[in-house]
Design a protein around this motif. Structure first.
Motif, short mmCIF file in Angstrom:
data_model
loop_
_atom_site.label_atom_id
_atom_site.label_comp_id
_atom_site.label_asym_id
_atom_site.label_seq_id
_atom_site.Cartn_x
_atom_site.Cartn_y
_atom_site.Cartn_z
N LEU A 121 90.24 -20.12 82.68
CA LEU A 121 88.87 -19.76 82.32
C LEU A 121 88.82 -18.37 81.68
CD1 LEU A 121 86.89 -21.04 85.45
CD2 LEU A 121 86.68 -21.89 83.11
N THR A 122 89.55 -17.43 82.27
CA THR A 122 89.56 -16.08 81.74
C THR A 122 90.19 -16.04 80.36
OG1 THR A 122 89.76 -15.21 83.99
CG2 THR A 122 90.29 -13.71 82.20
N ARG A 123 91.30 -16.78 80.19
CA ARG A 123 91.98 -16.79 78.90
C ARG A 123 91.12 -17.43 77.81
NH1 ARG A 123 94.16 -13.44 81.53
NH2 ARG A 123 96.38 -13.28 81.89
N ALA A 124 90.36 -18.48 78.18
CA ALA A 124 89.48 -19.11 77.20
C ALA A 124 88.43 -18.12 76.70
CB ALA A 124 88.81 -20.33 77.81
N LEU A 125 87.86 -17.34 77.62
CA LEU A 125 86.90 -16.30 77.23
C LEU A 125 87.58 -15.24 76.39
CD1 LEU A 125 84.21 -14.77 77.41
CD2 LEU A 125 85.00 -13.82 79.59
N SER A 126 88.78 -14.83 76.80
CA SER A 126 89.49 -13.78 76.10
C SER A 126 89.78 -14.17 74.65
CB SER A 126 90.80 -13.46 76.83
OG SER A 126 91.50 -12.43 76.16
N ARG A 127 90.19 -15.43 74.44
CA ARG A 127 90.50 -15.87 73.08
C ARG A 127 89.26 -15.83 72.19
NH1 ARG A 127 93.33 -20.16 76.02
NH2 ARG A 127 95.52 -19.58 76.21
N TYR A 128 88.14 -16.30 72.75
CA TYR A 128 86.91 -16.31 71.93
C TYR A 128 86.46 -14.89 71.62
CZ TYR A 128 82.37 -17.62 70.11
OH TYR A 128 81.29 -17.78 69.28
N ARG A 129 86.59 -14.00 72.58
CA ARG A 129 86.10 -12.64 72.35
C ARG A 129 86.91 -11.95 71.26
NH1 ARG A 129 87.41 -7.63 75.55
NH2 ARG A 129 89.67 -7.59 75.60
N GLU A 130 88.18 -12.37 71.07
CA GLU A 130 88.96 -11.80 69.98
C GLU A 130 88.43 -12.24 68.62
OE1 GLU A 130 91.18 -9.43 70.26
OE2 GLU A 130 90.84 -9.48 72.43
N PHE A 131 88.04 -13.51 68.51
CA PHE A 131 87.41 -13.98 67.28
C PHE A 131 86.12 -13.19 67.01
CE2 PHE A 131 89.70 -18.18 67.87
CZ PHE A 131 90.42 -18.11 66.69
N ALA A 132 85.32 -12.99 68.07
CA ALA A 132 84.06 -12.26 67.92
C ALA A 132 84.30 -10.82 67.49
CB ALA A 132 83.29 -12.30 69.24
N ALA A 133 85.32 -10.18 68.04
CA ALA A 133 85.62 -8.80 67.67
C ALA A 133 86.17 -8.72 66.24
CB ALA A 133 86.62 -8.19 68.65
N ASP A 134 86.92 -9.73 65.82
CA ASP A 134 87.39 -9.77 64.43
C ASP A 134 86.20 -9.84 63.48
OD1 ASP A 134 90.02 -9.68 65.22
OD2 ASP A 134 90.42 -11.82 64.91
N ARG A 135 85.22 -10.70 63.81
CA ARG A 135 84.02 -10.80 62.98
C ARG A 135 83.25 -9.47 62.98
NH1 ARG A 135 83.81 -15.90 65.51
NH2 ARG A 135 82.30 -15.15 67.04
N GLY A 136 83.20 -8.83 64.16
CA GLY A 136 82.52 -7.54 64.25
C GLY A 136 83.19 -6.49 63.39
N SER A 137 84.52 -6.50 63.35
CA SER A 137 85.25 -5.56 62.51
C SER A 137 84.91 -5.77 61.04
CB SER A 137 86.76 -5.73 62.73
OG SER A 137 87.50 -4.93 61.82
N ALA A 138 84.84 -7.04 60.63
CA ALA A 138 84.49 -7.35 59.24
C ALA A 138 83.09 -6.85 58.90
CB ALA A 138 84.59 -8.86 59.00
N GLU A 139 82.16 -6.94 59.85
CA GLU A 139 80.79 -6.46 59.62
C GLU A 139 80.74 -4.94 59.55
OE1 GLU A 139 77.68 -7.96 62.02
OE2 GLU A 139 78.30 -10.06 61.88
N LEU A 140 81.47 -4.28 60.44
CA LEU A 140 81.43 -2.82 60.47
C LEU A 140 82.09 -2.19 59.25
CD1 LEU A 140 82.19 -2.01 64.23
CD2 LEU A 140 80.10 -1.50 62.99
N THR A 141 83.16 -2.79 58.77
CA THR A 141 83.92 -2.19 57.66
C THR A 141 83.62 -2.85 56.32
OG1 THR A 141 85.81 -3.67 57.98
CG2 THR A 141 85.80 -1.60 59.22
#
Length: 297
Positions: A205-225
């Motif tokens: 369960l924790t790993r499933a959340l962790s994997r998705y949050r990495e996708f979300a942070a990648d998208r956030g990086s694209a928005e910020l930069t």
């Protein structure tokens, strides 16, 4: 800047927390039914949860030997993080440096007000300015999404079950005596089996959340930069450099893999099975799709 809230991440954080709470209560119920004092179990659980909530960032910094650095030590790094924080509408986090040949970065802290964004000294030698900014933006996205505390607290039950599994031999040695040794040993074996099941379920369960949050942070990086290509290049460079880092050096920091932008895998197949991150190819593909959308393709 206008921040696009990731409702998928929000819902996953709530769902993961809810499911882990159910697993946690079942685990405590089984231990209580087997003779462990329920009040004691609750006291221990509450104490560890308290420590994780208020000291999780300090534990991560301590376990990775990361030190907080001032602006006069790393002025350019501070300026980049300050600029990204302003763009994200966040207070400037503290800045940390981790001495390691493993090129990596992470964010920790229970809230944006006490967040820490840290990088290894080797990543600053590996990446150019645009790539480093994209990596820092990825970490700032974790702060903005407030997923750091959720991941830390979600890992609590997994850690508790793992500690019971690891110390089962000593429990059996000192708890298996007394008038009804066979009964005691049977109960301890059941605790061990339940601990394995709880550890597997909570870890998945924790790993499933962790994997998705990495996708979300990648998208956030694209928005910020507004530069997904820079993060793609950074991820590929970091991943490629990992192949040249000695396995023992990666093993030293594997415990912090859930926080890193790229996991440092030493070749342990169990660690790879429960990987905290999605495959690099999928992350690159998602970023390339964002790049195409920005170009209007």
């Amino acid at each position: 800047m206008k921040w696009t809230r990731d409702f998928g991440l929000t819902m996953r954080m709530f769902l993961t927390s809810f499911l882990l709470l159910i697993v946690y209560l079942i685990f405590l119920g089984v231990l209580s039914a087997l003779g462990f004092p329920f009040e004691f179990l609750l006291l221990v659980a509450a104490g560890m949860a308290f420590l994780q909530f208020f000291f999780s960032d300090k534990l991560v910094l301590w376990s990775t030997s990361t030190r907080i650095v001032e602006e006069d030590e790393y002025p350019e790094l501070h300026r980049m993080i300050e600029s990204l924080a302003a763009r994200a509408g966040l207070p400037k986090p503290r800045v940390g440096i981790m001495t390691s040949p493993v090129p990596n970065a992470f964010a920790t802290g229970r809230s944006p007000k006490n967040a820490v964004v840290a990088v290894t000294d080797s990543i600053m030698r590996t990446l150019n300015r645009e790539e480093l900014e994209a990596v820092l933006a990825h970490e700032m996205s974790h702060v903005k999404n407030r997923d750091m505390l959720t991941l830390t607290m979600a890992s609590f039950i997994s850690m508790l079950a793992f500690l019971i599994m690891r110390n089962w031999f000593f429990m059996a040695l000192f708890g298996g005596g007394g008038g009804n040794r066979d009964s005691n040993m049977g109960a301890l074996i059941l605790v061990y089996i339940v601990s394995i099941l709880v550890w597997v379920l909570s870890t998945l369960l924790t790993r499933a959340l962790s994997r998705y949050r990495e996708f979300a942070a990648d998208r956030g990086s694209a928005e910020l930069t507004d530069n997904p290509r820079a993060l793609i290049s950074a991820l590929q460079k970091i991943s490629g450099r990992m192949d040249y880092v000695p396995a023992e050096k990666k093993q030293e920091v594997e415990g912090a893999n859930a926080f890193f932008i790229i996991p440092a895998l030493s070749g342990n197949t169990l660690m790879e099975l429960f990987s905290t991150h999605p495959p690099l190819e999928k992350r690159v593909a998602a970023l390339e799709e964002l790049q195409a959308q920005r170009r209007g393709y």
